[in-house]
Design a protein around this motif. Structure first.
Motif, short mmCIF file in Angstrom:
data_model
loop_
_atom_site.label_atom_id
_atom_site.label_comp_id
_atom_site.label_asym_id
_atom_site.label_seq_id
_atom_site.Cartn_x
_atom_site.Cartn_y
_atom_site.Cartn_z
N VAL A 215 10.96 30.60 41.71
CA VAL A 215 9.59 30.23 42.06
C VAL A 215 9.65 29.32 43.28
CG1 VAL A 215 8.56 30.51 39.77
CG2 VAL A 215 9.62 28.34 40.37
N ARG A 216 8.62 29.39 44.08
CA ARG A 216 8.52 28.49 45.23
C ARG A 216 7.48 27.44 44.88
NH1 ARG A 216 9.46 33.40 47.49
NH2 ARG A 216 7.28 33.90 47.84
N ILE A 217 7.91 26.19 44.90
CA ILE A 217 7.08 25.06 44.49
C ILE A 217 6.81 24.18 45.71
CG2 ILE A 217 6.95 23.05 42.96
CD1 ILE A 217 7.08 25.64 41.43
N ARG A 218 5.61 23.65 45.77
CA ARG A 218 5.27 22.71 46.85
C ARG A 218 4.33 21.65 46.29
NH1 ARG A 218 0.13 23.70 48.84
NH2 ARG A 218 -0.72 25.70 48.23
N TYR A 219 4.31 20.52 46.95
CA TYR A 219 3.33 19.50 46.61
C TYR A 219 1.96 19.98 47.07
CZ TYR A 219 6.81 15.84 45.57
OH TYR A 219 7.81 15.09 45.01
N HIS A 220 0.93 19.66 46.31
CA HIS A 220 -0.44 19.99 46.67
C HIS A 220 -0.76 19.38 48.04
CE1 HIS A 220 -4.60 21.04 46.06
NE2 HIS A 220 -4.93 19.83 46.45
N GLY A 221 -1.34 20.17 48.90
CA GLY A 221 -1.72 19.68 50.22
C GLY A 221 -0.62 19.75 51.25
N THR A 222 0.54 20.29 50.88
CA THR A 222 1.62 20.44 51.86
C THR A 222 1.87 21.92 52.11
OG1 THR A 222 3.39 20.47 50.19
CG2 THR A 222 2.71 18.31 51.04
N ASP A 223 2.58 22.21 53.18
CA ASP A 223 2.87 23.58 53.55
C ASP A 223 4.26 24.05 53.15
OD1 ASP A 223 0.39 23.88 54.78
OD2 ASP A 223 1.13 23.08 56.68
N THR A 224 5.17 23.13 52.89
CA THR A 224 6.56 23.49 52.66
C THR A 224 6.83 23.71 51.18
OG1 THR A 224 7.23 22.16 54.56
CG2 THR A 224 8.94 22.77 53.00
N ALA A 225 7.20 24.94 50.84
CA ALA A 225 7.56 25.28 49.47
C ALA A 225 9.07 25.42 49.38
CB ALA A 225 6.89 26.58 49.04
N LEU A 226 9.64 24.93 48.29
CA LEU A 226 11.07 25.06 48.05
C LEU A 226 11.30 26.03 46.90
CD1 LEU A 226 12.21 21.33 48.26
CD2 LEU A 226 12.15 23.03 50.07
N SER A 227 12.30 26.84 47.02
CA SER A 227 12.63 27.82 45.99
C SER A 227 13.54 27.18 44.94
CB SER A 227 13.34 29.02 46.63
OG SER A 227 13.61 30.00 45.67
N VAL A 228 13.16 27.35 43.68
CA VAL A 228 13.99 26.89 42.56
C VAL A 228 14.05 28.01 41.53
CG1 VAL A 228 13.47 24.44 42.92
CG2 VAL A 228 12.09 25.76 41.34
N ASP A 229 15.10 27.97 40.71
CA ASP A 229 15.24 28.97 39.66
C ASP A 229 14.09 28.91 38.68
OD1 ASP A 229 17.66 29.85 40.70
OD2 ASP A 229 18.86 28.58 39.38
N LEU A 230 13.68 30.08 38.20
CA LEU A 230 12.65 30.19 37.17
C LEU A 230 13.35 30.34 35.83
CD1 LEU A 230 9.76 30.59 36.14
CD2 LEU A 230 9.98 33.01 36.72
N PRO A 231 13.33 29.30 34.99
CA PRO A 231 13.98 29.42 33.67
C PRO A 231 13.18 30.40 32.80
CG PRO A 231 13.51 27.11 34.23
CD PRO A 231 12.79 27.97 35.21
N LEU A 232 13.85 31.42 32.31
CA LEU A 232 13.16 32.46 31.55
C LEU A 232 13.35 32.31 30.04
CD1 LEU A 232 14.00 35.51 33.82
CD2 LEU A 232 11.84 34.25 33.69
N ARG A 233 14.37 31.57 29.61
CA ARG A 233 14.68 31.54 28.19
C ARG A 233 14.36 30.21 27.49
NH1 ARG A 233 17.64 35.39 30.31
NH2 ARG A 233 18.31 37.19 29.15
N SER A 234 14.18 29.16 28.22
CA SER A 234 13.91 27.86 27.60
C SER A 234 12.44 27.76 27.23
CB SER A 234 14.32 26.72 28.53
OG SER A 234 13.64 26.83 29.76
N SER A 235 12.10 26.77 26.41
CA SER A 235 10.71 26.56 26.04
C SER A 235 9.90 26.20 27.30
CB SER A 235 10.59 25.44 25.01
OG SER A 235 10.86 24.19 25.62
N LEU A 236 8.59 26.38 27.22
CA LEU A 236 7.76 26.07 28.38
C LEU A 236 7.89 24.61 28.82
CD1 LEU A 236 4.57 28.19 27.63
CD2 LEU A 236 6.29 28.60 29.39
N PRO A 237 7.82 23.62 27.90
CA PRO A 237 7.98 22.23 28.35
C PRO A 237 9.35 21.97 28.99
CG PRO A 237 7.03 22.28 26.14
CD PRO A 237 7.46 23.68 26.46
N GLU A 238 10.41 22.55 28.42
CA GLU A 238 11.74 22.36 29.01
C GLU A 238 11.83 23.02 30.38
OE1 GLU A 238 14.09 24.16 25.95
OE2 GLU A 238 14.48 22.25 24.95
#
Length: 104
Positions: A55-78
């Motif tokens: 997933v590409r995540i960015r701070y609200h109001g910024t243009d730069t998104a960073l790619s991080v792994d999307l955990p598929l097997r852990s619980s949603l909070p984890e």
């Protein structure tokens, strides 16, 4: 050429705050995109060796998104905590500061 790795990339956008509802939606989309990519490879006679979900995540109001792994097997909070930790690590490494008061 016959020995080159076969790759298929699928990409889609979801504009959501980092939280359990958005993460659930991202996971469901990831499953659909992976199935679509696997079908394309199999149609070419290539078996799927591995998949990568990010997933590409960015701070609200910024243009730069960073790619991080999307955990598929852990619980949603984890998974939310893992994404936040990975994003902050990458953001600090890239920009040397964090913006904790900003929304995700």
């Amino acid at each position: 050429m016959g020995l080159a790795d076969q790759n298929v990339i699928r990409d889609a956008a979801i504009e959501r705050e980092l939280g359990e509802p958005g993460l659930h939606e991202a996971r469901m989309l990831s499953v659909r995109l992976q199935a679509d990519a696997a079908a394309e490879l199999e149609a070419q006679g290539v078996s799927v060796q591995r998949t990568v979900a990010c997933v590409r995540i960015r701070y609200h109001g910024t243009d730069t998104a960073l790619s991080v792994d999307l955990p598929l097997r852990s619980s949603l909070p984890e998974a939310v905590a893992s994404i936040r930790k990975d994003f902050e690590h990458g953001y600090r490494r890239r920009f040397a500061f964090l913006m904790p008061s900003n929304h995700w």
